[in-house]
Design an enzyme around this catalytic site. Structure first.
Site, PDB file in Angstrom:
ATOM      1  N   THR A 138       1.107  -1.307  -0.153  1.00 33.13           N
ATOM      2  CA  THR A 138      -0.436  -0.070  -0.057  1.00 33.13           C
ATOM      3  C   THR A 138       0.332   1.399   0.009  1.00 33.13           C
ATOM      4  O   THR A 138       0.971   1.955  -1.134  1.00 33.13           O
ATOM      5  CB  THR A 138      -0.950   0.098   1.134  1.00 33.13           C
ATOM      6  OG1 THR A 138      -1.862  -1.199   1.203  1.00 33.13           O
ATOM      7  CG2 THR A 138      -1.841   1.069   1.411  1.00 33.13           C
ATOM      8  N   ASP A 164       2.792   4.738   6.393  1.00 34.25           N
ATOM      9  CA  ASP A 164       3.426   2.722   6.426  1.00 34.25           C
ATOM     10  C   ASP A 164       2.559   2.492   6.584  1.00 34.25           C
ATOM     11  O   ASP A 164       0.578   3.381   7.145  1.00 34.25           O
ATOM     12  CB  ASP A 164       3.712   3.078   7.295  1.00 34.25           C
ATOM     13  CG  ASP A 164       4.952   1.357   7.817  1.00 34.25           C
ATOM     14  OD1 ASP A 164       4.806   0.497   6.505  1.00 34.25           O
ATOM     15  OD2 ASP A 164       6.000   1.470   8.378  1.00 34.25           O
ATOM     16  N   ASP A 187      -0.972  -4.188   8.808  1.00 36.64           N
ATOM     17  CA  ASP A 187      -1.618  -5.892   8.470  1.00 36.64           C
ATOM     18  C   ASP A 187      -2.754  -5.617   8.903  1.00 36.64           C
ATOM     19  O   ASP A 187      -3.797  -6.391   8.394  1.00 36.64           O
ATOM     20  CB  ASP A 187      -0.157  -7.166   8.483  1.00 36.64           C
ATOM     21  CG  ASP A 187       0.665  -6.938   7.678  1.00 36.64           C
ATOM     22  OD1 ASP A 187       1.129  -6.547   7.078  1.00 36.64           O
ATOM     23  OD2 ASP A 187       1.784  -7.359   8.956  1.00 36.64           O
ATOM     24  N   LYS A 234       2.188  -5.156  12.041  1.00 37.96           N
ATOM     25  CA  LYS A 234       2.873  -4.730  11.262  1.00 37.96           C
ATOM     26  C   LYS A 234       3.809  -6.211  11.609  1.00 37.96           C
ATOM     27  O   LYS A 234       4.455  -6.285  11.750  1.00 37.96           O
ATOM     28  CB  LYS A 234       3.366  -3.216  11.438  1.00 37.96           C
ATOM     29  CG  LYS A 234       2.418  -2.523  11.010  1.00 37.96           C
ATOM     30  CD  LYS A 234       3.153  -1.301  11.434  1.00 37.96           C
ATOM     31  CE  LYS A 234       4.445  -0.715  10.827  1.00 37.96           C
ATOM     32  NZ  LYS A 234       4.004  -1.356   9.393  1.00 37.96           N
ATOM     33  N   GLY A 235       4.151  -6.239   9.754  1.00 39.19           N
ATOM     34  CA  GLY A 235       6.033  -6.733   9.494  1.00 39.19           C
ATOM     35  C   GLY A 235       5.499  -7.788   8.193  1.00 39.19           C
ATOM     36  O   GLY A 235       6.596  -8.875   8.772  1.00 39.19           O
ATOM     37  N   GLU A 283      11.308  -0.539  11.169  1.00 35.87           N
ATOM     38  CA  GLU A 283       9.682   0.107  10.761  1.00 35.87           C
ATOM     39  C   GLU A 283       9.184   1.147  12.103  1.00 35.87           C
ATOM     40  O   GLU A 283       9.355   1.993  12.385  1.00 35.87           O
ATOM     41  CB  GLU A 283       8.600  -0.427  10.664  1.00 35.87           C
ATOM     42  CG  GLU A 283       8.301  -0.956   9.272  1.00 35.87           C
ATOM     43  CD  GLU A 283       7.342  -2.208   8.237  1.00 35.87           C
ATOM     44  OE1 GLU A 283       6.942  -2.095   7.460  1.00 35.87           O
ATOM     45  OE2 GLU A 283       6.750  -2.786   9.127  1.00 35.87           O
ATOM     46  N   LYS A 293      -8.649  -4.034   6.255  1.00 40.78           N
ATOM     47  CA  LYS A 293      -6.917  -4.529   7.933  1.00 40.78           C
ATOM     48  C   LYS A 293      -7.611  -3.914   9.064  1.00 40.78           C
ATOM     49  O   LYS A 293      -7.299  -3.951  10.020  1.00 40.78           O
ATOM     50  CB  LYS A 293      -6.069  -3.615   6.759  1.00 40.78           C
ATOM     51  CG  LYS A 293      -5.611  -3.772   6.246  1.00 40.78           C
ATOM     52  CD  LYS A 293      -5.039  -5.638   5.761  1.00 40.78           C
ATOM     53  CE  LYS A 293      -3.548  -5.833   4.788  1.00 40.78           C
ATOM     54  NZ  LYS A 293      -2.734  -4.938   4.639  1.00 40.78           N
TER      55      LYS A 293
END
Length: 224
Positions: free
Chosen positions: A29, A81, A84, A94-95, A103, A121
């Site tokens: 994204t 950013d 997920d 995230k990750g 990040e 999400k």
């Protein structure tokens, strides 16, 4: 077909002003955010980017976005950013792209964090998406065993070729699966106590604004 990721990614660029230091996230994204920023830079915008991964660094350089390392900036004005998952308490996982450590370091140095997502999400409880933990290669199996004793199932992340996935920092990733993270603070504390875990993908007190693109193309701004 409506490209929700593109809509959300480009919308976040509206917060970027001339002279800013901008954290550049990693993922499918924020890819569109960086593409749009490249266009804006080519049209005269002056910014300095701080990349969260080698992938992002390469994209930004190809677009002509000036970059500095995190070591070379005192603070970051805004970081954009992806995520997920995000729950109703502004807690996120995230990750998925493997860049969680960088990040989180960039997010921590930022005055404002904006996450760009498509509406699927947004979740009630974290856990549908695996929780990544970055671990040093030495003794990673021991970390896996420690978590197994706590009835926590993990999967060592691999590339499509079958080779072990290695982060930009030279570490491995264990993905925690089949787990709901209702008490995310407790999980954060639990993971911090296990030697060899470098970082985890729980981002609990970072995001300020969520830019969410819906299936019909509308944008929802969710502010903390």
């Amino acid at each position: 077909m409506i490209n929700q990721k593109k809509i959300a990614g480009e919308k976040a660029c509206e917060w970027i002003k001339d002279g800013m230091v901008v954290g550049l996230g990693t993922g499918s994204t924020v890819y569109y955010t960086i593409e749009k920023l490249g266009e804006m830079v080519n049209n005269g915008l002056h910014i300095t980017g701080v990349a969260t991964s080698e992938e992002t660094s390469k994209q930004a350089q190809n677009l002509g976005i000036p970059l500095k390392s995190l070591n070379d900036v005192a603070e970051i004005d805004i970081t954009i950013d992806g995520a997920d998952e995000i729950d109703t308490d502004f807690q996120g996982i995230k990750g998925g792209g493997g860049a969680l450590l960088r990040e989180k370091m960039v997010a921590s140095a930022s005055l404002k964090n904006i996450w760009v997502v498509s509406e699927e999400k947004l979740v009630r409880n974290l856990g549908k998406f695996p929780l990544p933990i970055e671990v040093i290669p030495f003794g990673w199996k021991q970390i896996e065993r420690t978590l197994e004793k706590e009835h926590v199932q993990t999967i060592l992340r691999r590339q499509s070729s079958g080779e072990i996935y290695v982060t930009n920092n030279g570490n491995y990733i264990l993905d925690i699966v089949n787990q709901t993270f209702r008490d995310a603070e407790m999980w954060q504390e639990k993971l911090a106590q296990i030697p060899g875990i470098v970082e985890h993908g729980l981002f609990l007190h970072y995001v300020d604004i969520i830019v969410c693109a819906k299936a019909n193309g509308e944008i929802e701004l969710i502010k903390k």
